[in-house]
Design a protein around this motif. Structure first.
Motif, PDB file in Angstrom:
ATOM      1  N   ALA A  53      38.212  52.989  60.727  1.00 32.90           N
ATOM      2  CA  ALA A  53      38.520  54.048  61.687  1.00 32.90           C
ATOM      3  C   ALA A  53      40.007  54.091  61.993  1.00 32.90           C
ATOM      4  CB  ALA A  53      37.717  53.841  62.967  1.00 32.90           C
ATOM      5  N   ASP A  54      40.628  52.925  62.058  1.00 32.28           N
ATOM      6  CA  ASP A  54      42.065  52.857  62.314  1.00 32.28           C
ATOM      7  C   ASP A  54      42.848  53.449  61.144  1.00 32.28           C
ATOM      8  OD1 ASP A  54      44.413  51.859  63.859  1.00 32.28           O
ATOM      9  OD2 ASP A  54      44.667  50.580  62.100  1.00 32.28           O
ATOM     10  N   TYR A  96      29.434  49.311  53.990  1.00 30.34           N
ATOM     11  CA  TYR A  96      29.938  47.948  54.160  1.00 30.34           C
ATOM     12  C   TYR A  96      28.817  46.915  54.063  1.00 30.34           C
ATOM     13  CZ  TYR A  96      34.599  49.584  55.361  1.00 30.34           C
ATOM     14  OH  TYR A  96      35.851  50.147  55.302  1.00 30.34           O
ATOM     15  N   ARG A  98      42.584  57.201  61.153  1.00 29.60           N
ATOM     16  CA  ARG A  98      43.446  57.786  62.178  1.00 29.60           C
ATOM     17  C   ARG A  98      44.909  57.742  61.761  1.00 29.60           C
ATOM     18  NH1 ARG A  98      46.699  55.659  65.595  1.00 29.60           N
ATOM     19  NH2 ARG A  98      45.917  53.550  65.177  1.00 29.60           N
ATOM     20  N   THR A 105      34.328  58.502  59.106  1.00 26.94           N
ATOM     21  CA  THR A 105      33.255  58.856  60.042  1.00 26.94           C
ATOM     22  C   THR A 105      33.570  60.138  60.810  1.00 26.94           C
ATOM     23  OG1 THR A 105      34.152  57.645  61.945  1.00 26.94           O
ATOM     24  CG2 THR A 105      32.799  56.393  60.369  1.00 26.94           C
ATOM     25  N   ARG A 148      28.560  52.287  57.847  1.00 27.94           N
ATOM     26  CA  ARG A 148      27.982  50.959  58.054  1.00 27.94           C
ATOM     27  C   ARG A 148      27.126  50.557  56.843  1.00 27.94           C
ATOM     28  NH1 ARG A 148      27.215  47.775  62.573  1.00 27.94           N
ATOM     29  NH2 ARG A 148      28.052  49.415  63.937  1.00 27.94           N
ATOM     30  N   GLU A 199      30.988  45.246  61.533  1.00 30.62           N
ATOM     31  CA  GLU A 199      31.569  45.850  62.730  1.00 30.62           C
ATOM     32  C   GLU A 199      33.094  45.863  62.653  1.00 30.62           C
ATOM     33  OE1 GLU A 199      31.364  48.045  65.980  1.00 30.62           O
ATOM     34  OE2 GLU A 199      29.561  47.208  65.044  1.00 30.62           O
ATOM     35  N   MET A 200      33.679  44.764  62.210  1.00 30.44           N
ATOM     36  CA  MET A 200      35.138  44.691  62.087  1.00 30.44           C
ATOM     37  C   MET A 200      35.644  45.631  61.000  1.00 30.44           C
ATOM     38  SD  MET A 200      36.227  42.837  64.462  1.00 30.44           S
ATOM     39  CE  MET A 200      37.929  42.804  63.900  1.00 30.44           C
ATOM     40  N   LEU A 242      34.309  48.434  60.095  1.00 29.12           N
ATOM     41  CA  LEU A 242      34.238  49.792  60.635  1.00 29.12           C
ATOM     42  C   LEU A 242      35.445  50.104  61.514  1.00 29.12           C
ATOM     43  CD1 LEU A 242      30.454  50.047  61.577  1.00 29.12           C
ATOM     44  CD2 LEU A 242      31.623  51.340  59.791  1.00 29.12           C
ATOM     45  N   ARG A 243      35.837  49.146  62.323  1.00 26.52           N
ATOM     46  CA  ARG A 243      36.988  49.351  63.195  1.00 26.52           C
ATOM     47  C   ARG A 243      38.263  49.535  62.388  1.00 26.52           C
ATOM     48  NH1 ARG A 243      36.021  44.856  68.043  1.00 26.52           N
ATOM     49  NH2 ARG A 243      33.929  45.586  68.675  1.00 26.52           N
ATOM     50  N   LYS A 244      38.429  48.730  61.349  1.00 22.50           N
ATOM     51  CA  LYS A 244      39.622  48.840  60.506  1.00 22.50           C
ATOM     52  C   LYS A 244      39.626  50.161  59.755  1.00 22.50           C
ATOM     53  CE  LYS A 244      40.222  43.845  59.864  1.00 22.50           C
ATOM     54  NZ  LYS A 244      40.210  42.726  58.888  1.00 22.50           N
ATOM     55  N   VAL A 304      28.899  57.333  61.007  1.00 25.35           N
ATOM     56  CA  VAL A 304      29.093  55.898  61.224  1.00 25.35           C
ATOM     57  C   VAL A 304      27.977  55.117  60.536  1.00 25.35           C
ATOM     58  CG1 VAL A 304      29.113  54.059  62.956  1.00 25.35           C
ATOM     59  CG2 VAL A 304      30.378  56.174  63.383  1.00 25.35           C
TER      60      VAL A 304
END
Length: 216
Positions: free
Chosen positions: A167-168, A104, A171, A90, A101, A160-161, A163-165, A97
């Protein structure tokens, strides 16, 4: 061959303003710094007993679109000790994003095989604006799917989960361009001078073998 953050931003602005590769064959001696770079510190795999290959991509990247048929075919033929996963990037931007989304939601809804390349084509070839939920759901309905049911998945907890993973991972692995392939949490395919998208996958294949040897 790759799209940087800057190129991605310029390409996206252009899209918003307007509303198959050869098989991988052969091998070469890999050169650190040209073909690959080490990832420091190494990152753990989702399944430590397997060699994980991650493809970082975006539906907004034309290079990713061009490589998608080839890497999909390659991934389908991988042996059981290899775990292949795709990770949508993203770069911290809302429009991207939405694309992540969408990926997924297609995956969790069971429609990815059917519409994966179609999304690439819609965004990078047809110049469609699939950067908002409203436009995405309209497009989903045009593909013959139940938009209301899809919206529940699109806005659901699982997406949602994920997406967070993602992004992690983006990074921790220092992803700054797409498509980008990371092997075993240790080797990043750079592919400077590689012969097209097939060349990037050929380098990944050799790094898989390198990881397999080092694991013993």
């Amino acid at each position: 061959m790759m799209m940087t953050r800057r190129e991605f931003q310029v390409g996206l602005l252009g899209l918003l303003g307007t509303a198959l590769a050869p098989r991988v064959v052969g091998a070469q001696m890999l050169v650190e710094g040209r073909d690959w770079r080490p990832l420091s510190p190494p990152q753990p795999s989702a399944e430590p007993e397997r060699i994980e290959v991650l493809e970082f991509f975006s539906y907004g990247c034309s290079h990713c679109s061009q490589m998608n048929p080839l890497i999909t075919e390659w991934a389908e033929a991988l042996p059981s000790d290899i775990l292949f996963r795709r990770v949508p990037v993203t770069f911290g931007r809302g429009a991207w994003v939405a694309l992540a989304r969408l990926f997924y939601a297609l995956e969790f809804g069971g429609h990815l095989a059917q519409l994966d390349q179609a999304v690439f084509d819609a965004v990078t070839r047809q110049r469609m604006n699939l950067y908002t939920e409203r436009n995405i759901l309209k497009w989903i309905a045009e593909q013959g799917l139940d938009a209301d049911a899809f919206a529940k998945v699109y806005n659901g907890f699982a997406v949602e989960m994920a997406l967070r993973k993602a992004a992690d991972l983006e990074r921790r692995m220092g992803i700054d361009a797409v498509p980008r392939i990371v092997v075993d949490g240790r080797y990043v395919v750079t592919g400077d001078g590689a012969a097209g998208h097939a060349g990037l996958i050929r380098i990944a294949e050799q790094l898989v073998e390198k990881a397999r040897v080092q694991r013993g």
